[in-house]
Design a protein around this motif. Structure first.
Motif, PDB file in Angstrom:
ATOM      1  N   PRO A   1       3.623  -2.965  -0.489  1.00 32.78           N
ATOM      2  CA  PRO A   1       3.481  -1.679   0.211  1.00 32.78           C
ATOM      3  C   PRO A   1       4.307  -0.541  -0.391  1.00 32.78           C
ATOM      4  CG  PRO A   1       3.552  -3.461   1.800  1.00 32.78           C
ATOM      5  CD  PRO A   1       3.818  -4.088   0.459  1.00 32.78           C
ATOM      6  N   PRO A   2       5.583  -0.751  -0.762  1.00 30.89           N
ATOM      7  CA  PRO A   2       6.327   0.365  -1.371  1.00 30.89           C
ATOM      8  C   PRO A   2       5.720   0.836  -2.699  1.00 30.89           C
ATOM      9  CG  PRO A   2       7.835  -1.324  -0.590  1.00 30.89           C
ATOM     10  CD  PRO A   2       6.467  -1.914  -0.520  1.00 30.89           C
ATOM     11  N   ALA A   3       5.312  -0.128  -3.549  1.00 27.74           N
ATOM     12  CA  ALA A   3       4.706   0.242  -4.828  1.00 27.74           C
ATOM     13  C   ALA A   3       3.351   0.926  -4.617  1.00 27.74           C
ATOM     14  CB  ALA A   3       4.545  -0.997  -5.707  1.00 27.74           C
ATOM     15  N   ARG A   4       2.606   0.450  -3.633  1.00 26.56           N
ATOM     16  CA  ARG A   4       1.309   1.062  -3.328  1.00 26.56           C
ATOM     17  C   ARG A   4       1.508   2.498  -2.859  1.00 26.56           C
ATOM     18  NH1 ARG A   4      -1.550  -2.107   1.147  1.00 26.56           N
ATOM     19  NH2 ARG A   4      -1.099  -3.745  -0.380  1.00 26.56           N
ATOM     20  N   LYS A   5       2.552   2.728  -2.082  1.00 28.06           N
ATOM     21  CA  LYS A   5       2.836   4.077  -1.595  1.00 28.06           C
ATOM     22  C   LYS A   5       3.163   5.008  -2.745  1.00 28.06           C
ATOM     23  CE  LYS A   5       5.790   6.563   1.681  1.00 28.06           C
ATOM     24  NZ  LYS A   5       6.826   6.436   2.736  1.00 28.06           N
ATOM     25  N   ILE A   6       3.961   4.522  -3.696  1.00 25.43           N
ATOM     26  CA  ILE A   6       4.321   5.340  -4.858  1.00 25.43           C
ATOM     27  C   ILE A   6       3.076   5.685  -5.675  1.00 25.43           C
ATOM     28  CG2 ILE A   6       5.552   5.328  -7.061  1.00 25.43           C
ATOM     29  CD1 ILE A   6       7.724   3.636  -5.711  1.00 25.43           C
ATOM     30  N   CYS A   7       2.213   4.698  -5.908  1.00 26.50           N
ATOM     31  CA  CYS A   7       0.985   4.951  -6.663  1.00 26.50           C
ATOM     32  C   CYS A   7       0.087   5.956  -5.946  1.00 26.50           C
ATOM     33  CB  CYS A   7       0.230   3.636  -6.881  1.00 26.50           C
ATOM     34  SG  CYS A   7       0.993   2.527  -8.073  1.00 26.50           S
ATOM     35  N   THR A   8       0.000   5.832  -4.622  1.00 24.96           N
ATOM     36  CA  THR A   8      -0.828   6.757  -3.862  1.00 24.96           C
ATOM     37  C   THR A   8      -0.258   8.167  -3.917  1.00 24.96           C
ATOM     38  OG1 THR A   8      -1.461   4.960  -2.365  1.00 24.96           O
ATOM     39  CG2 THR A   8      -1.871   7.199  -1.621  1.00 24.96           C
ATOM     40  N   LEU A   9       1.063   8.280  -3.842  1.00 28.24           N
ATOM     41  CA  LEU A   9       1.692   9.610  -3.930  1.00 28.24           C
ATOM     42  C   LEU A   9       1.468  10.225  -5.310  1.00 28.24           C
ATOM     43  CD1 LEU A   9       5.039   9.019  -2.002  1.00 28.24           C
ATOM     44  CD2 LEU A   9       3.125  10.481  -1.308  1.00 28.24           C
TER      45      LEU A   9
ATOM     46  N   VAL B   1       0.696  10.284   3.713  1.00 26.71           N
ATOM     47  CA  VAL B   1       1.096   9.108   2.937  1.00 26.71           C
ATOM     48  C   VAL B   1       2.614   8.988   2.907  1.00 26.71           C
ATOM     49  CG1 VAL B   1       1.103   8.064   0.636  1.00 26.71           C
ATOM     50  CG2 VAL B   1      -0.993   9.105   1.518  1.00 26.71           C
ATOM     51  N   TYR B   2       3.300  10.098   2.695  1.00 27.12           N
ATOM     52  CA  TYR B   2       4.763  10.089   2.608  1.00 27.12           C
ATOM     53  C   TYR B   2       5.401   9.626   3.911  1.00 27.12           C
ATOM     54  CZ  TYR B   2       9.537  11.790   2.027  1.00 27.12           C
ATOM     55  OH  TYR B   2      10.911  11.881   1.968  1.00 27.12           O
ATOM     56  N   THR B   3       4.819  10.043   5.037  1.00 24.03           N
ATOM     57  CA  THR B   3       5.388   9.677   6.342  1.00 24.03           C
ATOM     58  C   THR B   3       4.871   8.334   6.850  1.00 24.03           C
ATOM     59  OG1 THR B   3       3.649  10.977   7.443  1.00 24.03           O
ATOM     60  CG2 THR B   3       5.769  12.058   7.029  1.00 24.03           C
ATOM     61  N   GLY B   4       4.013   7.672   6.078  1.00 24.26           N
ATOM     62  CA  GLY B   4       3.530   6.356   6.468  1.00 24.26           C
ATOM     63  C   GLY B   4       2.378   6.343   7.440  1.00 24.26           C
ATOM     64  N   LYS B   5       1.772   7.498   7.708  1.00 23.30           N
ATOM     65  CA  LYS B   5       0.636   7.552   8.623  1.00 23.30           C
ATOM     66  C   LYS B   5      -0.671   7.161   7.945  1.00 23.30           C
ATOM     67  CE  LYS B   5       2.684  11.243  11.420  1.00 23.30           C
ATOM     68  NZ  LYS B   5       2.526  12.643  11.900  1.00 23.30           N
ATOM     69  N   GLN B   6      -0.641   7.111   6.625  1.00 28.62           N
ATOM     70  CA  GLN B   6      -1.852   6.829   5.859  1.00 28.62           C
ATOM     71  C   GLN B   6      -1.462   6.042   4.621  1.00 28.62           C
ATOM     72  OE1 GLN B   6      -4.342  10.310   5.353  1.00 28.62           O
ATOM     73  NE2 GLN B   6      -5.085   9.594   3.390  1.00 28.62           N
ATOM     74  N   MET B   7      -2.287   5.078   4.221  1.00 25.06           N
ATOM     75  CA  MET B   7      -1.957   4.246   3.067  1.00 25.06           C
ATOM     76  C   MET B   7      -2.638   4.719   1.794  1.00 25.06           C
ATOM     77  SD  MET B   7      -2.000   0.383   4.638  1.00 25.06           S
ATOM     78  CE  MET B   7      -1.864  -0.295   2.989  1.00 25.06           C
ATOM     79  N   LEU B   8      -3.909   5.123   1.895  1.00 30.76           N
ATOM     80  CA  LEU B   8      -4.685   5.520   0.733  1.00 30.76           C
ATOM     81  C   LEU B   8      -5.322   6.879   0.977  1.00 30.76           C
ATOM     82  CD1 LEU B   8      -6.533   2.132   0.044  1.00 30.76           C
ATOM     83  CD2 LEU B   8      -4.516   3.003  -1.157  1.00 30.76           C
ATOM     84  N   ILE B   9      -5.774   7.517  -0.104  1.00 31.60           N
ATOM     85  CA  ILE B   9      -6.495   8.782   0.033  1.00 31.60           C
ATOM     86  C   ILE B   9      -7.975   8.591  -0.258  1.00 31.60           C
ATOM     87  CG2 ILE B   9      -4.487  10.215  -0.480  1.00 31.60           C
ATOM     88  CD1 ILE B   9      -5.579  10.536  -3.332  1.00 31.60           C
ATOM     89  N   ILE B  10      -8.394   7.338  -0.397  1.00 35.34           N
ATOM     90  CA  ILE B  10      -9.805   7.020  -0.617  1.00 35.34           C
ATOM     91  C   ILE B  10     -10.258   6.089   0.493  1.00 35.34           C
ATOM     92  CG2 ILE B  10      -9.716   7.298  -3.121  1.00 35.34           C
ATOM     93  CD1 ILE B  10      -9.498   4.227  -3.320  1.00 35.34           C
ATOM     94  N   VAL B  11     -11.565   5.950   0.622  1.00 38.04           N
ATOM     95  CA  VAL B  11     -12.087   5.031   1.615  1.00 38.04           C
ATOM     96  C   VAL B  11     -11.679   3.613   1.222  1.00 38.04           C
ATOM     97  CG1 VAL B  11     -14.301   4.781   0.434  1.00 38.04           C
ATOM     98  CG2 VAL B  11     -14.145   4.322   2.874  1.00 38.04           C
ATOM     99  N   SER B  12     -11.200   2.856   2.182  1.00 40.02           N
ATOM    100  CA  SER B  12     -10.731   1.500   1.900  1.00 40.02           C
ATOM    101  C   SER B  12     -11.882   0.521   2.099  1.00 40.02           C
ATOM    102  CB  SER B  12      -9.544   1.167   2.805  1.00 40.02           C
ATOM    103  OG  SER B  12      -8.971  -0.062   2.434  1.00 40.02           O
ATOM    104  N   HIS B  13     -11.652  -0.551   2.774  1.00 39.13           N
ATOM    105  CA  HIS B  13     -12.666  -1.606   2.886  1.00 39.13           C
ATOM    106  C   HIS B  13     -13.409  -1.563   4.211  1.00 39.13           C
ATOM    107  CE1 HIS B  13     -11.227  -3.405  -0.803  1.00 39.13           C
ATOM    108  NE2 HIS B  13      -9.999  -3.314  -0.336  1.00 39.13           N
TER     109      HIS B  13
END
Length: 226
Positions: free
Chosen positions: A86-94, A197-209
């Protein structure tokens, strides 16, 4: 947590955006239907119908881009980021949303530069990022569209952009204004997404699964009914 935004109170911009999209869809349908009736029933034609529909469709596409950012409905590939912690995913999304913000800013500059002279305003200087505004430019407020007539109630615009000379067709600054407006809205939506994304309210900026889940759920339901 999914990639979609959580439900939140509707803001004025949300209401404006959704109302505009609904009105555009309604007008496109109405004008197209009226043109079909005029052609096949009365053997006539609404001359300005095609151009109005084209303008509305272009507006709809531009607004739709920012609307999909708000709804996290843009398609993307998350095969790699899904494998990360999750932390690495957040960095990539940011990092991804930062690139999108820069891109939206460039589109905003391009949209303003294209529209500005048609509104008798200076475009920005600088190839990539604005470094100022033009000192000299050709004012194009007198440019008109091809077929869409200018309603009498809007002729006051001629005093602002055409030295008081009446327009026969609507000036191009009106349909073209959607470029800077739409790109500014897109930039705003990406900034919103970055904060979410920064505040943790959202994980991705694209449609997920969610789409895959919906297909699997529908298939399972169909299997049960059989």
């Amino acid at each position: 947590m999914s990639g979609h935004n959580p439900q939140s109170p509707r803001s004025f911009i949300d209401s404006l955006e959704e109302t505009m999209i609904a009105v555009m869809l309604g007008l496109m349908t109405l004008v197209t239907f009226a043109n079909v009736v005029a052609r096949y029933v009365f053997n006539s034609n609404i001359l300005w119908g095609l151009e109005v529909t084209s303008i509305l469709f272009a507006w709809l596409v531009i607004l739709g881009v920012s609307y999909c950012v708000k709804k996290t409905a843009h398609l993307g590939v998350d095969a790699i980021v899904s494998l990360l912690s999750p932390p690495a995913r957040k960095i990539c999304t940011l990092l991804a949303v930062a690139c999108c913000i820069v891109y939206a800013f460039l589109l905003l500059k391009g949209g303003w530069d294209f529209w500005a002279n048609f509104a008798n305003l200076p475009a920005t200087t600088g190839r990539w990022f604005p470094t100022g505004f033009q000192d000299k430019f050709l004012a194009k407020g007198w440019y008109e569209t091809n077929d869409v007539f200018m309603p009498e109630m809007f002729q006051f615009v001629a005093d602002w952009f055409n030295d008081g000379e009446r327009y026969e067709k609507i000036p191009r600054l009106i349909p073209y204004v959607m470029l800077p407006f739409g790109m500014a809205l897109l930039l705003y939506r990406f900034l919103q997404a970055a904060w979410a994304v920064y505040t943790g309210k959202q994980m991705l900026i694209i449609v997920s699964h969610e789409a895959e889940d919906a297909v699997e759920e529908a298939a399972a339901k169909a299997a049960r009914e059989e």
